[in-house]
Design a protein around this motif. Structure first.
Motif, mmCIF file in Angstrom:
data_model
loop_
_atom_site.group_PDB
_atom_site.id
_atom_site.type_symbol
_atom_site.label_atom_id
_atom_site.label_comp_id
_atom_site.label_asym_id
_atom_site.label_seq_id
_atom_site.Cartn_x
_atom_site.Cartn_y
_atom_site.Cartn_z
ATOM 1 N N ASN A 1 0.804 -1.209 0.000
ATOM 2 C CA ASN A 1 0.000 0.000 0.000
ATOM 3 C C ASN A 1 0.845 1.272 0.000
ATOM 4 O OD1 ASN A 1 0.956 -0.271 2.560
ATOM 5 N ND2 ASN A 1 -0.987 0.003 3.574
ATOM 6 N N CYS A 2 1.718 1.405 -0.973
ATOM 7 C CA CYS A 2 2.598 2.579 -1.035
ATOM 8 C C CYS A 2 2.216 3.513 -2.168
ATOM 9 C CB CYS A 2 4.052 2.144 -1.181
ATOM 10 S SG CYS A 2 4.361 1.240 -2.712
ATOM 11 N N GLY A 3 1.100 3.259 -2.851
ATOM 12 C CA GLY A 3 0.740 4.061 -4.011
ATOM 13 C C GLY A 3 -0.363 5.056 -3.732
ATOM 14 N N VAL A 4 -0.254 6.226 -4.372
ATOM 15 C CA VAL A 4 -1.285 7.255 -4.271
ATOM 16 C C VAL A 4 -1.543 7.851 -5.651
ATOM 17 C CG1 VAL A 4 -0.828 7.860 -1.858
ATOM 18 C CG2 VAL A 4 0.408 9.029 -3.670
ATOM 19 N N MET A 5 -2.681 8.506 -5.771
ATOM 20 C CA MET A 5 -3.071 9.149 -7.019
ATOM 21 C C MET A 5 -3.755 10.467 -6.668
ATOM 22 S SD MET A 5 -5.872 7.645 -9.686
ATOM 23 C CE MET A 5 -7.374 8.216 -8.945
ATOM 24 N N ILE A 6 -3.513 11.488 -7.479
ATOM 25 C CA ILE A 6 -4.188 12.764 -7.286
ATOM 26 C C ILE A 6 -4.539 13.329 -8.658
ATOM 27 C CG2 ILE A 6 -2.016 14.069 -7.179
ATOM 28 C CD1 ILE A 6 -3.423 15.959 -5.177
ATOM 29 N N LYS A 7 -5.712 13.920 -8.753
ATOM 30 C CA LYS A 7 -6.118 14.608 -9.983
ATOM 31 C C LYS A 7 -5.971 16.101 -9.719
ATOM 32 C CE LYS A 7 -9.078 10.997 -11.632
ATOM 33 N NZ LYS A 7 -10.306 10.593 -12.228
ATOM 34 N N ALA A 8 -5.201 16.770 -10.571
ATOM 35 C CA ALA A 8 -4.897 18.174 -10.351
ATOM 36 C C ALA A 8 -5.200 18.985 -11.599
ATOM 37 C CB ALA A 8 -3.427 18.338 -9.983
ATOM 38 N N LEU A 9 -5.671 20.205 -11.401
ATOM 39 C CA LEU A 9 -5.884 21.133 -12.500
ATOM 40 C C LEU A 9 -4.533 21.763 -12.844
ATOM 41 C CD1 LEU A 9 -8.029 22.421 -14.335
ATOM 42 C CD2 LEU A 9 -8.233 24.240 -12.652
ATOM 43 N N THR A 10 -4.092 21.593 -14.084
ATOM 44 C CA THR A 10 -2.767 22.011 -14.507
ATOM 45 C C THR A 10 -2.867 22.940 -15.706
ATOM 46 O OG1 THR A 10 -1.944 19.871 -13.800
ATOM 47 C CG2 THR A 10 -0.500 21.155 -15.187
ATOM 48 N N SER A 11 -2.020 23.952 -15.739
ATOM 49 C CA SER A 11 -1.945 24.851 -16.894
ATOM 50 C C SER A 11 -0.770 24.448 -17.758
ATOM 51 C CB SER A 11 -1.756 26.298 -16.444
ATOM 52 O OG SER A 11 -2.866 26.732 -15.707
ATOM 53 N N SER A 12 -0.971 24.465 -19.070
ATOM 54 C CA SER A 12 0.129 24.148 -19.974
ATOM 55 C C SER A 12 0.156 25.159 -21.109
ATOM 56 C CB SER A 12 -0.016 22.725 -20.521
ATOM 57 O OG SER A 12 -1.211 22.605 -21.255
ATOM 58 N N PHE A 13 1.329 25.321 -21.698
ATOM 59 C CA PHE A 13 1.550 26.260 -22.780
ATOM 60 C C PHE A 13 2.016 25.487 -24.013
ATOM 61 C CE2 PHE A 13 2.180 28.443 -18.812
ATOM 62 C CZ PHE A 13 1.561 29.670 -18.988
ATOM 63 N N SER A 14 1.689 25.991 -25.189
ATOM 64 C CA SER A 14 2.126 25.318 -26.409
ATOM 65 C C SER A 14 3.585 25.650 -26.743
ATOM 66 C CB SER A 14 1.214 25.669 -27.581
ATOM 67 O OG SER A 14 1.260 27.055 -27.829
ATOM 68 N N SER A 15 4.059 26.815 -26.281
ATOM 69 C CA SER A 15 5.449 27.209 -26.509
ATOM 70 C C SER A 15 5.847 28.262 -25.488
ATOM 71 C CB SER A 15 5.635 27.766 -27.927
ATOM 72 O OG SER A 15 4.984 29.019 -28.044
ATOM 73 N N ILE A 16 7.111 28.654 -25.504
ATOM 74 C CA ILE A 16 7.598 29.675 -24.577
ATOM 75 C C ILE A 16 6.922 31.017 -24.837
ATOM 76 C CG2 ILE A 16 9.640 31.022 -23.935
ATOM 77 C CD1 ILE A 16 11.294 28.532 -24.312
ATOM 78 N N LYS A 17 6.605 31.302 -26.076
ATOM 79 C CA LYS A 17 5.991 32.578 -26.441
ATOM 80 C C LYS A 17 4.481 32.603 -26.237
ATOM 81 C CE LYS A 17 9.559 33.522 -29.840
ATOM 82 N NZ LYS A 17 9.872 33.798 -31.229
ATOM 83 N N ASP A 18 3.897 31.478 -25.894
ATOM 84 C CA ASP A 18 2.451 31.381 -25.710
ATOM 85 C C ASP A 18 2.037 32.099 -24.432
ATOM 86 O OD1 ASP A 18 -0.200 30.727 -25.753
ATOM 87 O OD2 ASP A 18 0.095 28.594 -25.376
ATOM 88 N N ASN A 19 1.093 33.039 -24.531
ATOM 89 C CA ASN A 19 0.593 33.770 -23.372
ATOM 90 C C ASN A 19 -0.788 33.296 -22.940
ATOM 91 O OD1 ASN A 19 2.863 35.423 -23.157
ATOM 92 N ND2 ASN A 19 2.060 36.847 -24.667
#
Length: 162
Positions: free
Chosen positions: A8-26
């Motif tokens: 019983n050493c496993g865990v799971m979490i669902k998180a809201l994450t922000s991602s960008f398509s590139s470095i210049k993406d605002n």
């Protein structure tokens, strides 16, 4: 995983994450991402006899070449040579317990098996912000149906920091 004496050493979490398509993406795109983790350490922050917070330190897998879905729809993870995540800590109350079962075809992969906890707090609704709730006095109230559930282990000596 093979060094573990318990399953019983496993865990799971669902998180809201922000991602960008590139470095210049605002314009970040927000989406839910599931993180699968292995417990490395359990830390209990004991502020007083009545208030404590339990943190889990985990190695995390969330996407990429260490996570896949097989033809039967099972999620598989690979924790070999995993790099430390930049945010390894999570509140114990935020995760769901999972089990990792070794894939009989490829032993470097583990099948994720979700489980229902003995105590279920899904039917309790809190109408406040999580940060406000964690800092409130209601944190000391007991919301568990089963009093036998513990977040920490008594048989292991803790480390007292001052």
């Amino acid at each position: 995983m093979k060094k573990r004496k318990t399953q019983n050493c496993g865990v799971m979490i669902k998180a809201l994450t922000s991602s960008f398509s590139s470095i210049k993406d605002n314009n970040p795109i927000s989406h839910n991402l599931t993180y699968y983790g292995i417990l490395k350490n359990i830390i209990e922050l004991d502020y007083t006899a009545e208030r404590s917070v339990v943190l889990f330190e985990c190695d995390w897998v969330s996407k990429g070449k260490r996570l896949k879905e097989d033809e039967d729809g099972f999620i598989l993870t690979n924790f070999n040579k995993i790099k430390r995540h930049q945010e390894p800590f999570v509140l114990a109350s935020q995760v769901q317990q999972v089990f990792y079962v070794e894939d009989p075809i490829d032993p470097t992969w583990y099948i994720v098996v979700t489980t229902s906890p003995r105590s279920n707090i899904d039917n309790i609704h809190i109408d406040t912000d999580v940060d406000d709730y964690l800092q409130s006095k209601t944190l000391t109230q007991q919301y568990f149906i089963d009093d036998e559930v513990q977040w920490t282990r008594d048989e292991v000596d803790g480390i007292l920091l001052e």
